[in-house]
Enzyme design. Structure first.
Site, PDB file in Angstrom:
ATOM      1  N   CYS A 173      22.435  88.086  56.999  1.00 14.08           N
ATOM      2  CA  CYS A 173      22.267  89.083  58.044  1.00 14.08           C
ATOM      3  C   CYS A 173      23.647  89.463  58.562  1.00 14.08           C
ATOM      4  CB  CYS A 173      21.413  88.530  59.181  1.00 14.08           C
ATOM      5  SG  CYS A 173      19.763  87.997  58.663  1.00 14.08           S
TER       6      CYS A 173
ATOM      7  N   GLY B 284      21.878  93.248  55.118  1.00 13.88           N
ATOM      8  CA  GLY B 284      20.461  93.193  55.467  1.00 13.88           C
ATOM      9  C   GLY B 284      19.879  94.582  55.561  1.00 13.88           C
TER      10      GLY B 284
ATOM     11  N   ASN C 207      23.439  85.406  62.652  1.00 16.48           N
ATOM     12  CA  ASN C 207      23.508  85.407  61.199  1.00 16.48           C
ATOM     13  C   ASN C 207      23.564  83.948  60.766  1.00 16.48           C
ATOM     14  OD1 ASN C 207      24.178  85.715  58.449  1.00 16.48           O
ATOM     15  ND2 ASN C 207      26.357  85.825  58.929  1.00 16.48           N
ATOM     16  N   GLY C 208      22.647  83.543  59.882  1.00 23.75           N
ATOM     17  CA  GLY C 208      22.707  82.173  59.394  1.00 23.75           C
ATOM     18  C   GLY C 208      21.357  81.497  59.352  1.00 23.75           C
TER      19      GLY C 208
ATOM     20  N   CYS D 108      31.574  79.706  53.788  1.00 26.69           N
ATOM     21  CA  CYS D 108      30.756  79.942  52.602  1.00 26.69           C
ATOM     22  C   CYS D 108      31.559  80.613  51.491  1.00 26.69           C
ATOM     23  CB  CYS D 108      29.568  80.817  52.973  1.00 26.69           C
ATOM     24  SG  CYS D 108      28.548  81.310  51.571  1.00 26.69           S
TER      25      CYS D 108
ATOM     26  N   TYR E 242      30.674  87.167  46.508  1.00 24.89           N
ATOM     27  CA  TYR E 242      29.618  88.158  46.371  1.00 24.89           C
ATOM     28  C   TYR E 242      29.279  88.944  47.629  1.00 24.89           C
ATOM     29  CZ  TYR E 242      24.821  89.923  45.663  1.00 24.89           C
ATOM     30  OH  TYR E 242      23.710  90.712  45.602  1.00 24.89           O
TER      31      TYR E 242
ATOM     32  N   SER F 216      29.612  94.150  43.021  1.00 27.11           N
ATOM     33  CA  SER F 216      30.455  93.060  43.493  1.00 27.11           C
ATOM     34  C   SER F 216      31.388  92.496  42.432  1.00 27.11           C
ATOM     35  CB  SER F 216      29.579  91.927  44.053  1.00 27.11           C
ATOM     36  OG  SER F 216      28.694  91.449  43.055  1.00 27.11           O
TER      37      SER F 216
ATOM     38  N   ASP G 197      30.418  89.017  35.683  1.00 29.45           N
ATOM     39  CA  ASP G 197      29.456  89.002  36.786  1.00 29.45           C
ATOM     40  C   ASP G 197      29.846  87.876  37.734  1.00 29.45           C
ATOM     41  OD1 ASP G 197      27.361  89.796  38.332  1.00 29.45           O
ATOM     42  OD2 ASP G 197      25.790  89.355  36.870  1.00 29.45           O
ATOM     43  N   ASP G 198      29.279  87.910  38.958  1.00 25.43           N
ATOM     44  CA  ASP G 198      29.700  86.945  39.982  1.00 25.43           C
ATOM     45  C   ASP G 198      28.899  85.656  39.958  1.00 25.43           C
ATOM     46  OD1 ASP G 198      27.275  87.529  41.695  1.00 25.43           O
ATOM     47  OD2 ASP G 198      28.259  89.481  41.754  1.00 25.43           O
TER      48      ASP G 198
ATOM     49  N   CYS H 238      20.829  76.836  49.044  1.00 23.43           N
ATOM     50  CA  CYS H 238      21.646  76.949  50.257  1.00 23.43           C
ATOM     51  C   CYS H 238      20.768  76.691  51.481  1.00 23.43           C
ATOM     52  CB  CYS H 238      22.269  78.340  50.345  1.00 23.43           C
ATOM     53  SG  CYS H 238      23.250  78.588  51.843  1.00 23.43           S
TER      54      CYS H 238
ATOM     55  N   CYS I  20      32.819  75.921  51.775  1.00 24.15           N
ATOM     56  CA  CYS I  20      31.566  75.263  51.436  1.00 24.15           C
ATOM     57  C   CYS I  20      31.212  75.665  50.014  1.00 24.15           C
ATOM     58  CB  CYS I  20      30.441  75.679  52.386  1.00 24.15           C
ATOM     59  SG  CYS I  20      28.823  74.979  51.909  1.00 24.15           S
TER      60      CYS I  20
ATOM     61  N   CYS J  38      26.497  74.873  46.957  1.00 24.40           N
ATOM     62  CA  CYS J  38      25.613  75.476  45.954  1.00 24.40           C
ATOM     63  C   CYS J  38      26.084  75.163  44.538  1.00 24.40           C
ATOM     64  CB  CYS J  38      25.502  76.980  46.160  1.00 24.40           C
ATOM     65  SG  CYS J  38      27.083  77.841  46.288  1.00 24.40           S
TER      66      CYS J  38
END
Length: 492
Positions: free
Chosen positions: A33, A59, A133-134, A266, A272, A313, A375-376, A412, A468, A471
Site C-alpha cells: 500500500c 495499490g 502501509n505494511g 525490504c 521490484y 520493473s 526479470d526481477d 512475507c 530484510c 523471502c
C-alpha cells in the site's frame, strides 16, 4: 455481464480490481500500500491527490483522503483508482491544512469499502484517522484479546487494531499511540491524525519505507520520494526505525516510541516495488537496478544476440546487463497498459491466450535471435513460462532467463502479498528443475551477496547491508510465530 465470459485473472469480483492478487494472469508479487501525509499547507487535499497518483502502483483497489481543519474532519474514500475516486468537486469539499491519504492493495475477500483507508473513528478526544502501509504479524492475537475485552471491530483491516489500543488507553493521544505501537510486531509505516495533530511512525526495523519532505513551510510524508517530485517538494530524510514524529501547532517534535531493532528495509522495494525514479536511503532505484543487472552479467554471463527486460520493473536491470556484456539491449517485450479496466468481452481466442492481452513479444526484434530475458523474480513460475513461450513463438532460437534477485523461497509477513510457501516454485524445485519448468535454455538467479553489493549505499556495516531478505533466506528480523495466530501478507 457474466463473469464467466471474462478471462481468469481479469475479473475476480464485482469490479475489476477486487482481489486482483488471487488469479492474475501474471503471478508476480503484488504491491503493498502507499501512504501520503501533509501538515501545514492550505491545499493539503490537492497535494495528497497528486501524491497518491504518484503512488498508484502500490495499490489499485481503493483510495482515500482525510483532511483536518483544526476542528473537523472531511474525508472521502472509495474503491478504484485515484483518478476515479476523486474529481474536482470532491477535492474542493476537502478543506483543511492537514491530511493523510492512502492507496490500497489487499488480498481477495478483504477488498471492500469498509477496509478502504484512511480509517476514521470517533473517540473520547475527538476524531482519529489512520493510514498505514505494511502488516502487523501479531494482529490476530491482539484482535482476539481486544474482542475478549469488549472491542467491536468494524473492518478486517489490521489498521483498526491500533485504533482500539489507543482508544482503550487512559493516557493522552501521543502517549497512548506510543504504547500501542510498542505492542505491534511487523513491518509498518503509520500516519495517525486528530483534529490538531499528525503522528508519523516507522516500525522498529524500518521494513517499510517512509520519507519526510518539505514544501515551503509544510511537511510532507510519503512511501516513496517520487511523490515528492510530483508536487515540487524537497526530500529531507527517511523516518528512522522506531521513530515517532509529532506535528502540531508547536511544529515538529522528534521522539521515539521504542529503540530501533536490526535495520531491515525490504529488499523487494529495491528489486521490484518502488518506482525507478524514487530514492531509498540515498540510492536511486533505477541506478540500483542497473547495478543488479551488471552484477548479474558478471555472475552469469551467457553469449546471446539481444537482451530484453520484462516490463516495467526489469527494464533498468536489463540495461545494466546489456551495458556490462556489450550485448545490445532491445525492446523485445511490450506491455499493454490498457487491458486492466475494460468492460468489453474479449474474443474466444484472447480468452485462450489471455497473457497476450497484457504482454507482446516484438517478432522483428527476437526472431532468429538468442535472447537473454531479464526479470526481477520468479514466484510460481507460470508467468516466466508464459513469457519464455511468447518469445519462442515470436521466433527466438534460444531464451536464457536471468533473475535479478535470489530464489524467492519464503512467504512475507511484512506487507507483501505472497502465496503459501508450497506454491513458491523455488521452495520446491532446484534451479535446474525450474529452468525446465519454465522452458528456458538456461536460468540463473542473482546471488544474495551480489544483490547486497548492487544495492549498496544503505548501511554497509549492518547485518545484510540493512536489508530484510527473509523471502530468500528465511531469516526474519522479527518474531513470526504467535502460536498459530500470526498473519502474513498484506491486509492494511
Amino acid at each position: 455481464m457474466s463473469h464467466e465470459l471474462i478471462p481468469e485473472g481479469l475479473w475476480t469480483g464485482d469490479y475489476y480490481n477486487e482481489g486482483t492478487g488471487q488469479s492474475d494472469i501474471f503471478d508476480t508479487l503484488k504491491e503493498e500500500c502507499g501512504v501520503f501525509g501533509v501538515f501545514g499547507h492550505p491545499d493539503a487535499a490537492s497535494l495528497s491527490y497528486y501524491g497518491l497518483h504518484a503512488l498508484q502502483h502500490r495499490g489499485e483497489e481503493s483510495a482515500g483522503i482525510c483532511v483536518a481543519d483544526g476542528e473537523n474532519f472531511n474525508y472521502h474514500r472509495d474503491m478504484g483508482l485515484v483518478k476515479e475516486v476523486f474529481d474536482k468537486d470532491k477535492l474542493e469539499s476537502l478543506q483543511g491544512d492537514m491530511s493523510i491519504g492512502h492507496v490500497r492493495y489487499s488480498t481477495s475477500g478483504d477488498s471492500r469499502l469498509t477496509n478502504a483507508q484512511p480509517l476514521v473513528f470517533k473517540y473520547r478526544e475527538g476524531n482519529l484517522a489512520i493510514a498505514t502501509n505494511g502488516n502487523i504479524v501479531n494482529e490476530p492475537k491482539l484482535r482476539r484479546e481486544l474482542e475478549m475485552e469488549g472491542s467491536i471491530f468494524q473492518t478486517t483491516s489490521d489498521t483498526e487494531v491500533i485504533a482500539h489500543l489507543i482508544a482503550r488507553s487512559p493516557k493522552d493521544f501521543v502517549e497512548a499511540a506510543k504504547d500501542a505501537l510498542q505492542r505491534l510486531v511487523g513491518g509498518f509505516a503509520f500516519l495517525l491524525m486528530t483534529n490538531d495533530k499528525l503522528l508519523v511512525a516507522s516500525d522498529p526495523n524500518g521494513l517499510r519505507p517512509l520519507t519526510m519532505g518539505r514544501l515551503g513551510d509544510a511537511y510532507i510524508f510519503t512511501s516513496e520520494t517520487c511523490a515528492l517530485e510530483v508536487i515540487g517538494a524537497e526530500a529531507i530524510r527517511d523516518v528512522a526505525p522506531g521513530e515517532l514524529l509529532v506535528l502540531d501547532q508547536n511544529g515538529l517534535r522528534e521522539e521515539r516510541y521504542t529503540e530501533p531493532g536490526r535495520k531491515a528495509l525490504c529488499a523487494m522495494e529495491y528489486i521490484y516495488f518502488s518506482r525507478p525514479d524514487s530514492d531509498l536511503n540515498g540510492s536511486n532505484l533505477h541506478s540500483a537496478r542497473k547495478r543488479m543487472g551488471s552484477v548479474m552479467a558478471l555472475e552469469s554471463f551467457v553469449d546471446a544476440d539481444v537482451v530484453t527486460g520484462v516490463p516495467d520493473s526489469s527494464i533498468s536491470a536489463a540495461i545494466g546487463y546489456a551495458e556490462q556484456t556489450g550485448i545490445p539491449y532491445e525492446l523485445g517485450l511490450i506491455k499493454n497498459k490498457y487491458t486492466g479496466r475494460t468492460f468489453i468481452q474479449p474474443s474466444q481466442e484472447l480468452r485462450e491466450q489471455g497473457v497476450k492481452m497484457k504482454l507482446s513479444a516484438v517478432r522483428r526484434v527476437v526472431e532468429g535471435k538468442r535472447v537473454v530475458m531479464i526479470d526481477d523474480s520468479i514466484v510460481r513460475g507460470t508467468t516466466s513460462r508464459r513469457i519464455v513461450n511468447l518469445l519462442r513463438e515470436a521466433g527466438a532460437t534460444e531464451v536464457h532467463v536471468r533473475i535479478t534477485s535470489p530464489p524467492f523461497k519464503n512467504p512475507c509477513f511484512y506487507g507483501i502479498d505472497t502465496p503459501d510457501r508450497r506454491e513458491l516454485i523455488a521452495s520446491e524445485k532446484s534451479v535446474e528443475e525450474i529452468c525446465r519448468e519454465i522452458n528456458a535454455d538456461s536460468l540463473s538467479f542473482l546471488s544474495p551477496d551480489g544483490l547486497i553489493s548492487a544495492i549498496g549505499g544503505y548501511d554497509e556495516h549492518s547485518h545484510k547491508g540493512g536489508l530484510c531478505m527473509a523471502c530468500f533466506d528465511n531469516d526474519y528480523p522479527t518474531p513470526i510465530d504467535f502460536n498459530g495466530e500470526e498473519k502474513m501478507g498484506c491486509s492494511c
